[in-house]
Write an enzyme that holds these catalytic residues in place. Structure first.
Site, PDB file in Angstrom:
ATOM      1  N   ASN A 187      72.312  29.396  36.672  1.00  0.00           N
ATOM      2  CA  ASN A 187      71.841  30.596  35.971  1.00  0.00           C
ATOM      3  C   ASN A 187      70.369  30.513  35.566  1.00  0.00           C
ATOM      4  OD1 ASN A 187      72.306  28.667  34.011  1.00  0.00           O
ATOM      5  ND2 ASN A 187      73.081  30.115  32.501  1.00  0.00           N
ATOM      6  N   CYS A 188      69.676  29.458  35.955  1.00  0.00           N
ATOM      7  CA  CYS A 188      68.249  29.297  35.658  1.00  0.00           C
ATOM      8  C   CYS A 188      67.436  30.167  36.618  1.00  0.00           C
ATOM      9  CB  CYS A 188      67.859  27.824  35.807  1.00  0.00           C
ATOM     10  SG  CYS A 188      66.093  27.521  35.699  1.00  0.00           S
TER      11      CYS A 188
END
Length: 117
Positions: A9-10
């Protein structure tokens, strides 16, 4: 085969993965959150890249660390221990091939220089 180390999710990891896919570069993904990271790997990386590059002191995970944890991270062993316990402290992504760090973080120009021959 290269390995992309990070968390899915970065935003920076997403940009790196998109770039690799668009440029048809095969890779495997290592999710720190699910697969963790070993001290052995971090020790190897720290021989190739400075701790100032590997340890992300700008994120919320660093800010949430206690003053004692932050002080311990001033030494290599303390930083490695902390990154093992809290892999979100590792700058993302780390791109590795055969134990060699190719890149930390993402910039399209840097990736083009490394991967496009």
């Amino acid at each position: 085969m290269i390995t992309v180390y990070g968390i899915p999710n970065c935003d920076t990891v997403k940009k790196a993965i998109t770039w690799l896919k668009e440029n048809k570069i095969d890779f495997q993904f290592h999710d720190y959150k699910k697969q963790g990271i070993t001290k052995t790997i971090l020790n190897n990386w720290s021989k190739q890249v400075s701790m100032d590059v590997l340890l992300n002191k700008k994120g919320t995970t660093w800010k949430a660390c206690t003053p004692e944890e932050q002080a311990d991270a001033a030494k290599k062993a303390g930083a490695i221990q902390l990154m093992t316990e809290k892999p979100s402290l590792i700058k993302r992504p780390v791109i590795e091939k055969g134990g060699n760090v190719l890149a930390v973080g993402f910039t399209a120009d840097n990736y083009a220089a490394i991967f496009v021959k």
